[in-house]
Design a protein around this motif. Structure first.
Motif, short mmCIF file in Angstrom:
data_model
loop_
_atom_site.label_atom_id
_atom_site.label_comp_id
_atom_site.label_asym_id
_atom_site.label_seq_id
_atom_site.Cartn_x
_atom_site.Cartn_y
_atom_site.Cartn_z
N GLU A 1 0.83 -1.21 0.00
CA GLU A 1 0.00 0.00 0.00
C GLU A 1 0.86 1.25 0.00
N LEU A 2 1.95 1.25 0.80
CA LEU A 2 2.85 2.40 0.83
C LEU A 2 3.54 2.60 -0.52
N GLN A 3 3.94 1.51 -1.15
CA GLN A 3 4.56 1.63 -2.48
C GLN A 3 3.57 2.20 -3.48
N ASP A 4 2.35 1.73 -3.43
CA ASP A 4 1.31 2.27 -4.32
C ASP A 4 1.09 3.75 -4.04
N SER A 5 1.05 4.11 -2.74
CA SER A 5 0.86 5.52 -2.37
C SER A 5 2.03 6.36 -2.86
N CYS A 6 3.25 5.81 -2.74
CA CYS A 6 4.43 6.54 -3.21
C CYS A 6 4.36 6.77 -4.72
N GLU A 7 3.94 5.75 -5.44
CA GLU A 7 3.81 5.88 -6.89
C GLU A 7 2.77 6.94 -7.23
N ASP A 8 1.65 6.92 -6.51
CA ASP A 8 0.61 7.92 -6.74
C ASP A 8 1.13 9.32 -6.41
N LEU A 9 1.86 9.42 -5.29
CA LEU A 9 2.41 10.71 -4.87
C LEU A 9 3.43 11.22 -5.89
N LYS A 10 4.27 10.31 -6.42
CA LYS A 10 5.25 10.70 -7.44
C LYS A 10 4.52 11.26 -8.67
N SER A 11 3.47 10.58 -9.05
CA SER A 11 2.70 11.03 -10.22
C SER A 11 2.12 12.41 -9.96
N LEU A 12 1.55 12.62 -8.78
CA LEU A 12 0.97 13.92 -8.44
C LEU A 12 2.05 15.00 -8.40
N LEU A 13 3.20 14.66 -7.80
CA LEU A 13 4.30 15.64 -7.73
C LEU A 13 4.80 15.99 -9.13
N LYS A 14 4.87 14.98 -9.98
CA LYS A 14 5.32 15.21 -11.36
C LYS A 14 4.34 16.14 -12.08
N GLU A 15 3.03 15.86 -11.88
CA GLU A 15 2.02 16.72 -12.51
C GLU A 15 2.10 18.14 -11.97
N ALA A 16 2.28 18.24 -10.63
CA ALA A 16 2.37 19.57 -10.02
C ALA A 16 3.61 20.29 -10.50
N HIS A 17 4.69 19.59 -10.61
CA HIS A 17 5.94 20.18 -11.08
C HIS A 17 5.79 20.67 -12.53
N GLU A 18 5.13 19.84 -13.31
CA GLU A 18 4.91 20.23 -14.71
C GLU A 18 4.02 21.46 -14.79
N MET A 19 3.00 21.51 -13.93
CA MET A 19 2.10 22.66 -13.95
C MET A 19 2.80 23.93 -13.48
N ILE A 20 3.67 23.76 -12.52
CA ILE A 20 4.35 24.94 -11.96
C ILE A 20 5.50 25.36 -12.87
N CYS A 21 6.28 24.42 -13.28
CA CYS A 21 7.50 24.73 -14.03
C CYS A 21 7.22 25.07 -15.49
N GLU A 22 6.29 24.50 -16.15
CA GLU A 22 6.04 24.75 -17.57
C GLU A 22 5.54 26.18 -17.83
N PRO A 23 4.59 26.70 -17.02
CA PRO A 23 4.18 28.06 -17.32
C PRO A 23 5.33 29.03 -17.12
N SER A 24 6.19 28.83 -16.15
CA SER A 24 7.30 29.78 -15.96
C SER A 24 8.29 29.64 -17.09
N ALA A 25 8.44 28.43 -17.64
CA ALA A 25 9.35 28.25 -18.78
C ALA A 25 8.74 28.95 -20.01
N ASP A 26 7.41 28.89 -20.14
CA ASP A 26 6.74 29.56 -21.25
C ASP A 26 6.89 31.08 -21.11
N GLN A 27 6.80 31.57 -19.87
CA GLN A 27 6.93 33.01 -19.65
C GLN A 27 8.34 33.46 -19.97
N GLN A 28 9.32 32.65 -19.66
CA GLN A 28 10.71 33.04 -19.95
C GLN A 28 10.92 33.04 -21.46
#
Length: 136
Positions: free
Chosen positions: A106-133
């Motif tokens: 269950e923890l491994q599954d949660s970690c995988e889910d959390l990694k996916s969420l963090l990746k999505e959040a990172h993409e959402m945060i980092c991509e618009p700033s890269a577009d602005q630059q």
């Protein structure tokens, strides 16, 4: 008549000598057998006198064996109790192990889910700033 008397004396003397020899042989044989019986009797008496000591030794050995058997029986019971307790402990540990495996999965599954969420959040945060630059 004298001749017949002498002949009868000879026969009687011969008979008496044979009888005496037979009696002497019988006496020696009976004396020998008596001595043998006396020796056997003395040996039996000697063995009978040893018997109480042998019985006492056997009784002491039996008491020692009884004590040893009781000691072994006590140790066997103790080992059996310990073995039973260990079996219970192993059963409990196996159940805990299964629960831990489930929890780990269950923890491994949660970690995988959390990694996916963090990746999505990172993409959402980092991509618009890269577009602005790039625009700037």
């Amino acid at each position: 008549m004298i001749c017949e008397r002498n002949e009868l004396r000879g026969i009687l003397a011969n008979y008496t000598n044979k009888d005496l020899n037979n009696r002497a042989m019988l006496y020696h044989r009976l004396n020998f057998e008596l001595e043998m019986f006396k020796m056997e009797h003395n040996q039996m008496i000697s063995e009978l006198q040893k018997l109480p000591m042998e019985i006492s030794d056997a009784l002491d050995n039996c008491k020692g064996l009884i004590e040893e058997t009781e000691s072994i029986s006590y140790l066997h019971d103790q080992v059996l109790r310990d073995w039973t307790q260990m079996k219970k402990n192993v059963h409990v540990l196996r159940l805990k192990n299964r629960l831990l495996w489930k929890e780990q999965i269950e923890l491994q599954d949660s970690c995988e889910d959390l990694k996916s969420l963090l990746k999505e959040a990172h993409e959402m945060i980092c991509e618009p700033s890269a577009d602005q630059q790039l625009v700037a």
